[in-house]
Structures are given as C-alpha cells and as structure tokens.
Design an enzyme around this catalytic site. Structure first.
Site, short mmCIF file in Angstrom:
data_model
loop_
_atom_site.label_atom_id
_atom_site.label_comp_id
_atom_site.label_asym_id
_atom_site.label_seq_id
_atom_site.Cartn_x
_atom_site.Cartn_y
_atom_site.Cartn_z
N ALA A 1 -2.21 -6.52 0.13
CA ALA A 1 -2.75 -7.88 0.33
C ALA A 1 -2.83 -8.29 1.79
O ALA A 1 -3.71 -9.07 2.17
CB ALA A 1 -1.87 -8.88 -0.43
N HIS A 2 -1.92 -7.76 2.64
CA HIS A 2 -1.88 -8.30 4.01
C HIS A 2 -3.03 -7.80 4.88
O HIS A 2 -3.14 -8.21 6.04
CB HIS A 2 -0.51 -8.06 4.65
CG HIS A 2 -0.18 -6.65 5.06
ND1 HIS A 2 -0.27 -6.25 6.37
CD2 HIS A 2 0.25 -5.59 4.36
CE1 HIS A 2 0.13 -4.96 6.45
NE2 HIS A 2 0.43 -4.55 5.24
N GLY B 1 0.81 -1.22 0.00
CA GLY B 1 0.00 0.00 0.00
C GLY B 1 0.84 1.27 0.00
O GLY B 1 0.50 2.25 -0.67
N ASN C 1 -7.92 4.00 8.97
CA ASN C 1 -7.42 2.78 9.61
C ASN C 1 -7.45 2.84 11.13
O ASN C 1 -7.37 1.83 11.80
CB ASN C 1 -6.00 2.47 9.14
CG ASN C 1 -5.06 3.66 9.28
OD1 ASN C 1 -5.35 4.76 8.82
ND2 ASN C 1 -3.94 3.44 9.93
N GLN D 1 -7.67 -0.27 3.55
CA GLN D 1 -8.47 -0.91 4.61
C GLN D 1 -9.83 -1.41 4.10
O GLN D 1 -10.56 -2.05 4.85
CB GLN D 1 -8.71 0.07 5.77
CG GLN D 1 -7.45 0.39 6.57
CD GLN D 1 -6.93 -0.77 7.41
OE1 GLN D 1 -7.66 -1.73 7.70
NE2 GLN D 1 -5.68 -0.71 7.81
N CYS E 1 2.12 1.44 12.17
CA CYS E 1 3.29 2.14 11.62
C CYS E 1 3.77 3.24 12.55
O CYS E 1 4.89 3.72 12.43
CB CYS E 1 2.95 2.77 10.27
SG CYS E 1 2.13 1.64 9.19
N1 PLP Z 1 -2.76 2.90 3.94
C1 PLP Z 1 -3.47 2.48 4.99
C2 PLP Z 1 -4.81 3.07 5.26
C3 PLP Z 1 -2.96 1.49 5.83
O1 PLP Z 1 -3.68 1.08 6.90
C4 PLP Z 1 -1.68 0.94 5.54
C5 PLP Z 1 -1.08 -0.08 6.44
O2 PLP Z 1 -1.17 -0.02 7.64
C6 PLP Z 1 -1.00 1.41 4.42
C7 PLP Z 1 -1.56 2.39 3.65
C8 PLP Z 1 0.35 0.87 4.07
O3 PLP Z 1 0.25 -0.40 3.48
P1 PLP Z 1 1.51 -1.39 3.46
O4 PLP Z 1 1.68 -1.91 4.84
O5 PLP Z 1 1.12 -2.46 2.48
O6 PLP Z 1 2.68 -0.61 2.95
#
Ligand code: PLP
Length: 399
Positions: free
Chosen positions: A216-217, A90, A167, A195, A344
């Site tokens: 995907a996760h 993402g 999220n 999400q 994150c």
């Molecule tokens: N955008 C949102 C709303 C997310 O919740 C996340 C992951 O927590 C991401 C982007 C980032 O995705 P990725 O972990 O695949 O880089």
C-alpha cells in the site's frame, strides 16, 4: 487534495521557501499518504476497533469493514475476494508466493532475474530445496524471452518470478510474452507488482499470473500492509502460523486500519488513473529532455521509452566527477529527496545489484528520481536547477 508536504511548503515563510524548497522525489521508496486515506483510517481506528475474529457485535462489525475492503480491492483488480490474502506488505507477499509454490505445488526450479527486489532475490539465493535459473537481460534490463523459453523447456515443475517493473531502473516486463510462455510450459507465474499496482490498471485475468504482490505504501497508502493475490485454482498453506485468519492462510489479527487504508488508496489511485499517468509521464519526459540539454554526457539507466518504462521512475546516470559520492548528500542539502537505488539497500556498501545486473557503468554517479501524482512542474524545475549547479559545477572544477 493537496499533499501534506505541499501544505508544509505553503505554511513555510517566504524566507524559508527561498532558502530551501523541499522536494520529495523518492516515491519508489515510499509515498506520502493521501489525506483521504488518513481520514478513512482514523475513522476505522475510532469507530471499528473490534477484533474481526470476535463473535460479538464489535467483532462482527470489524469483520464487515475488513470484508468490504477486500471486496473493494478485488473489484479494482478484477479478482474474487477469496483471491486476496492480506499481508504485512510486499516483502511478506513475495516470500509467501515463493514458499507456497515450493511447499504446496511441488516447484523444484525457479526462473528469475538477478535484478529482482531482495524480497524475491533473497528467497532464492542459497535455497537448497530448489534450483534457480537466471534469465538473460538486455543492457536496459529487459527479459530475453527466447532465453526464457529455452529455460522452460527443461521438464521440471517451475515457478517463473519476474517483477512487473523494476524499482530502480523502471524497465517494464513484457507481461503478455511471459504469461504465454508460462502457459505453454505449464509453469507457475509470480510477478512482483509492488511498483505498478495503483499506477496501472491491473486486471488479474488479463495479467494471467498465479500470484501478484501489492504494497500500500507505494501508492499513498500506509506502510506495513499489502496483499498477495493467489489465483483461486491454487491451494496454499500459511507461512505465518497462528489463528485461522485469512481463511487459514495467514495467522495473526488482521491490520484492519491498514487494510482499510490500502483499499482507499487503491481506489483513489485508480480514479482518474489515465490523468495521473499522463501528468507524471509528462514530468518525466520533461526532465529527460531538460537533463539532456543541460548536463553534458548525461545518460539513463534502464528503459526510458514510455511504452517500456514505469512512468514514475527515472534513473539518471551522470558523467563521472571527482566528488561523485557527494551527489545525493548535496541534493539533500538543497532539500531534494532522491536515492541511489532501492531504499532497502541504501545502508549496504555493495552498491546496486540491479545496476550490476545490467552491467551498468557504476563508476559514474547516478540518482533515482521517482515521482507521484502530487509532483509538480515547479518542483522538477527546482531540481533541474540544483542538479545542473552541482553536476556542471563539479565538472568545471575537475577541469
Ligand atoms: N518489491 C518491490 C519491487 C519493492 O520496490 C518493494 C519496496 O521497496 C518491495 C517489494 C517490498 O515491499 P514492502 O516495503 O511493502 O515490504
């Protein structure tokens, strides 16, 4: 199919089970992989190891598997295969959408919110090649469409980037409202659907965005793989330079095993999606009601109205107590995985930018519980008992 963690629970001795049940309620951070996805990926690793760019039979076979996955994904979101560009997840897809809007389509101004994921927010902050306008939000994180229209009236080439569901606080975007305004003012529209992809039926034509992002996760697929949907009318140049993979739009040998896993996970997520939704929404509503009955002064951050709220996320705002910083730690000791906000930012000491963005009372402790189609009522009951014991116990001790 049973979730791996359930299998582990089942295998645990009765003594262990009584002591600590393991409950995973951090599915917005990541989800456990579906067994079917692991099987499909294992088969790909063993049977199709060729480089999809190689011209020999091994390569051609791998290319066939890659393109089949792309076609499957495109079909599931009503896109064309050429509109799917595979990425490392993402974050890369969000970065790519923003970079392409600026580099390839002359965008000089971006409209967004202060509650976007950092994969979007950090692309905007300090970016000197554009100006950024932040649209007003309600106290539950809803985008103020009147303000958005006011901002769009400025005649500059604009990208509107607004996440489909937050999220941390679950608030959903009024997609139709935003799409119509973007059309009216000829603005490009990107939505971070990380999400929501795999949790709602996404039809790109109905959604009406120029860019959508997927990881995907978040729906029982593997980590490190996702895609950017780019409307076929838009040309884009790569942000990762190298070979001519992804039709010249992203260099680097494709993560074919991950891509196969992504396609399988999205297929599984879309199978019986209405049942998944009603099961998970049922658990969330049950938890809201039970918390209201059992925890005096409890509240919720963001939207909880099922029409306006992502059904997989519930951000609970507890009454303040002295040892509030211990809440997540104590839940963890009881075998419960949840979070304060986004995974994150869990290492950062600045607290949640999302809660600050909606002017939430951050003196009160909060916990984000996020569910998946594998979550059970028994697990929710266990969590409710432990939450009540910790929070009500702390409130009594403070008296
Ligand atoms: N955008 C949102 C709303 C997310 O919740 C996340 C992951 O927590 C991401 C982007 C980032 O995705 P990725 O972990 O695949 O880089």
């Amino acid at each position: 199919m049973p979730l791996l963690i359930f299998e582990r629970n089942k295998r645990a001795t009765n003594f262990e089970k009584k002591r600590v049940m393991k409950v995973y309620l951090d599915n917005a951070a990541t989800t456990p992989m579906a067994v079917e996805v692991i099987e499909e990926m294992t088969k790909t690793m063993t049977d199709h190891f060729g480089n999809p760019s190689s011209t020999h039979a091994f390569g051609r076979e791998a290319k066939g598997v890659l393109e089949m996955a792309r076609r499957k994904i495109a079909q599931l979101i009503n896109a064309e295969p050429k509109e799917i560009i595979f990425t490392s997840g993402g974050t890369e897809a969000d970065n790519m959408a923003i970079a392409c809007a600026i580099n390839d389509h002359g965008v000089t101004r971006i409209i967004s919110t202060c509650t976007e994921h950092h994969a979007v927010g950090h692309c905007l902050e300090g970016n000197t090649s554009i100006s950024v306008d932040y649209v007003n939000l309600s106290l539950t994180g809803e985008v103020d469409l009147n303000h958005l229209e006011e901002l769009l009236q400025k005649p500059v080439k604009t990208l509107v980037t607004l996440m489909h569901a937050n999220n941390e606080i679950a608030t959903l975007l009024d997609v139709k409202g935003v799409r119509d305004l973007c059309k009216k003012y000829a603005a490009l529209f990107h939505s971070d659907t990380v999400q929501t992809m795999g949790h709602y039926v996404i039809d790109v034509k109905e959604f009406g965005a120029d860019f959508l992002t997927c990881s995907a996760h978040k729906f029982h697929g593997p980590k490190g793989v996702g895609f950017l949907y780019v409307n076929k009318a838009l040309k884009i140049s790569p942000i990762i330079h190298g070979g001519a993979q992804e039709r010249g739009m992203r260099g680097g040998t494709e993560n074919i095993t991950g891509i196969v896993g992504l396609a399988k996970a999205l297929e599984l997520a879309n199978t019986d999606i209405a049942e998944h939704q009603s099961h998970v929404q049922g658990l969330k509503s049950y938890m809201i009601e039970a918390l209201r009955k059992r925890i005096p002064g409890v509240n919720f951050h963001g939207e909880i109205d099922p029409e306006k709220s992502l059904y997989t996320v519930l951000n609970v705002c507890f009454p303040a107590f002295e040892n509030k910083s211990m809440l997540l730690f104590l839940l963890d000791l009881d075998g419960i995985a949840c979070s304060g906000g986004s995974a994150c930012t869990s290492g950062a000491s600045t607290g949640s930018h999302v809660l600050r963005g909606i002017k939430a009372d951050t003196d009160r402790p909060n916990a984000r519980f996020s569910f998946s189609r594998y979550t059970t009522l028994e697990e929710i009951d266990y969590v409710l008992d432990k939450v009540e014991k910790i929070v009500v116990g702390a409130l009594v001790a403070d008296r």
